[in-house]
Scaffold this active site. Structure first.
Site, short mmCIF file in Angstrom:
data_model
loop_
_atom_site.label_atom_id
_atom_site.label_comp_id
_atom_site.label_asym_id
_atom_site.label_seq_id
_atom_site.Cartn_x
_atom_site.Cartn_y
_atom_site.Cartn_z
N PHE A 142 -13.39 0.23 -7.29
CA PHE A 142 -13.06 -0.90 -8.14
C PHE A 142 -12.72 -2.07 -7.25
O PHE A 142 -11.72 -2.06 -6.54
CB PHE A 142 -11.90 -0.62 -9.10
CG PHE A 142 -11.65 -1.80 -10.00
CD1 PHE A 142 -12.38 -1.96 -11.17
CD2 PHE A 142 -10.75 -2.80 -9.65
CE1 PHE A 142 -12.20 -3.09 -11.98
CE2 PHE A 142 -10.57 -3.92 -10.44
CZ PHE A 142 -11.28 -4.06 -11.61
N ASP B 14 -10.20 -3.25 1.26
CA ASP B 14 -9.69 -3.88 0.04
C ASP B 14 -8.31 -3.28 -0.23
O ASP B 14 -8.18 -2.20 -0.79
CB ASP B 14 -10.64 -3.63 -1.14
CG ASP B 14 -10.13 -4.26 -2.45
OD1 ASP B 14 -8.96 -4.66 -2.49
OD2 ASP B 14 -10.92 -4.33 -3.41
N LYS C 194 -3.12 -9.45 -5.79
CA LYS C 194 -2.04 -8.88 -6.62
C LYS C 194 -0.62 -9.25 -6.14
O LYS C 194 -0.17 -10.34 -6.41
CB LYS C 194 -2.26 -7.38 -6.76
CG LYS C 194 -3.53 -7.10 -7.59
CD LYS C 194 -3.56 -5.77 -8.28
CE LYS C 194 -4.65 -5.74 -9.33
NZ LYS C 194 -5.88 -5.04 -8.94
C1 LIG Z 1 -7.24 -5.51 -9.08
C2 LIG Z 1 -8.19 -5.23 -7.97
C3 LIG Z 1 -9.23 -6.13 -7.67
C4 LIG Z 1 -9.52 -7.35 -8.50
O1 LIG Z 1 -8.46 -8.24 -8.56
P1 LIG Z 1 -8.41 -9.34 -9.74
O2 LIG Z 1 -7.23 -10.19 -9.37
O3 LIG Z 1 -8.21 -8.59 -11.01
O4 LIG Z 1 -9.68 -10.08 -9.72
C5 LIG Z 1 -10.03 -5.83 -6.59
N1 LIG Z 1 -9.82 -4.73 -5.84
C6 LIG Z 1 -8.84 -3.85 -6.10
C7 LIG Z 1 -8.67 -2.66 -5.24
C8 LIG Z 1 -8.00 -4.07 -7.19
O5 LIG Z 1 -7.04 -3.19 -7.48
#
Ligand SMILES: *Cc1c(COP(=O)(O)O)cnc(C)c1O
Length: 412
Positions: free
Chosen positions: A152, A237, A266
């Site tokens: 994700f 990520d 985040k």
């Molecule tokens: C939440 C998340 C995203 C996307 O972030 P948004 O601020 O919702 O666009 C990308 N990678 C990971 C691992 C995430 O948990």
């Protein structure tokens, strides 16, 4: 508009009427639990009826420092009175400190600020491609990025192009080419996927949405080794796993791995504003020239002021230590649930856990609803899993109370 005669639902309850109005006027891209939050403080939220709930989701780790964190609010308020937005057409006086201190926290040299996590992932992909063409010497239009199954990384058109989740992809094509998907944790598949034209491997060091999946021990160091040998950027990520969640500043640290690029988001925004960034070396982020990438809001003064406070808090190490200590307690307690017959597995690291629910007992959604009735808010994922990610500031007694509610529902 719904005719009055077609609306048998009582509107006496504030909760019901607010949910009905939201359903009528917002696109149904989410299926929220039937709670309407009005206020929040620390690890607790209060709904419009005055009921209190322990927040064991923390905005998917966007609220690592809790709701209404005093230090973060003070920093935001002070900045609100000074200057909030300049665009990058001009310098502002919080920008240099933000970039310098974030780079330092990451042990890197340069920062490219954006707003949402998805934008930072997009930025990482663009950076890796440009680096591939300008530095590595990949022939035009040939760059490949290797990603993992069940990833994700966000919701943009390019990012869903390399998702393996049919719901995230269906009817959104045509998809962006240039991605290769290998099973998460499979080193042989990773080795075989790398070619001369591979510019980056993009991984979550722990897969959050997939159910808090921790890769097999040794996988991340082996990918690090492999990417170094093959002149491929290792992009971590850490949007959900980073900034204290797992008991370290970055989840990669648990295995002594230093990637070429961190993707952050985040918690960087302190639960107040969206702040994201790509953090890397000068050799990598140095590929950009003016006009080649940007964002109106990226690196704005308010975002920088909030993020600077977040960075200052992380520099003390106290939140990482707290996540490690409470996390050990959490996993010890959750481990005891697996004998119940209602739980088939528990995984995670630090204050982060995925709990698999036995199909015979119910869905993740049903368990989330039962927990909500007991005053605990969690989120299901992948149908049969619930995810626990409390704010790192949660009190031990509050966590224990939450665990008691979990035992009440899942203890059997
Ligand atoms: C939440 C998340 C995203 C996307 O972030 P948004 O601020 O919702 O666009 C990308 N990678 C990971 C691992 C995430 O948990």
């Amino acid at each position: 508009m719904v005719a009055e005669t077609e609306s048998p639902v009582s509107t006496s309850s504030t909760t019901e009427s607010l949910i009905a109005a939201a359903d009528a006027h917002s696109a149904h891209t989410y299926h929220p639990l039937p709670v309407v939050v009005a206020t929040a403080d620390g690890a607790w939220m209060t709904d419009v009826e005055g009921r209190r709930y322990l927040d064991l989701l923390a905005g998917y780790s966007a609220l690592n420092f809790g709701h209404g964190n005093r230090r973060i609010l003070e920093a935001a308020k002070a900045q609100l009175e000074r200057v909030t937005l300049t665009s990058r057409a001009f310098h502002h006086d919080r920008f240099a400190a933000f970039c310098e201190q974030l780079a330092e926290l990451c042990g890197m040299e340069m920062v490219l600020p954006m707003n949402t996590g998805s934008e930072a992932v997009e930025t990482a992909v663009k950076t890796a491609r440009k680096w591939g063409y300008r530095v590595k010497g990949v022939p035009a239009e040939m760059a490949k990025v290797v990603v993992a199954g069940n990833n994700f990384h966000g919701r943009t058109t390019t990012i869903i192009s390399f998702s393996t989740d049919p719901e995230a992809r269906a009817d959104f094509g045509p998809y962006t080419p240039g991605f290769e998907i290998v099973p998460y944790g499979d080193l042989t598949a990773m080795r075989e996927a790398l070619t001369e034209n591979t510019v980056a491997v993009l991984l979550e060091p722990i897969q959050g949405e997939a159910g808090v999946l921790v890769p097999p021990e040794g996988y991340l160091p082996a990918v690090r080794e492999l990417t170094r040998e093959r002149n491929v950027l290792f992009v971590a990520d850490e949007i959900q796993s980073g900034l204290g969640r797992t008991g370290r500043t970055f989840a990669c640290e648990h295995e002594g791995v230093v990637p070429d690029m961190y993707v952050l988001g985040k918690a960087l925004g302190g639960g107040v504003v969206p702040v994201s960034a790509v953090v890397s070396s000068a050799a990598v982020l140095g590929v950009f020239r003016p006009g080649e990438h940007g964002s109106t809001f990226g690196g704005n003064p308010l975002a920088c002021a909030v993020a600077l406070e977040v960075i200052a808090m992380l520099r003390t190490g106290e939140f990482q230590a707290r996540a490690a200590e409470l996390g050990e307690h959490l996993h010890r307690e959750l481990g005891a649930l697996t004998g119940s017959g209602r739980v088939t597995g528990v995984r995670g690291r630090g204050l982060w856990a995925g709990i698999d629910i036995a199909r015979t007992y119910g869905t993740g959604r049903e368990v989330s609803e039962k927990l909500m009735e007991r005053g605990v808010l969690v989120k299901d994922t992948q149908g049969a899993t619930i995810r626990i990610a409390p704010p790192l500031v949660i009190g031990k007694e509050d966590l224990d109370w939450g665990l008691a509610q979990l035992r009440g529902v899942l203890g059997g």
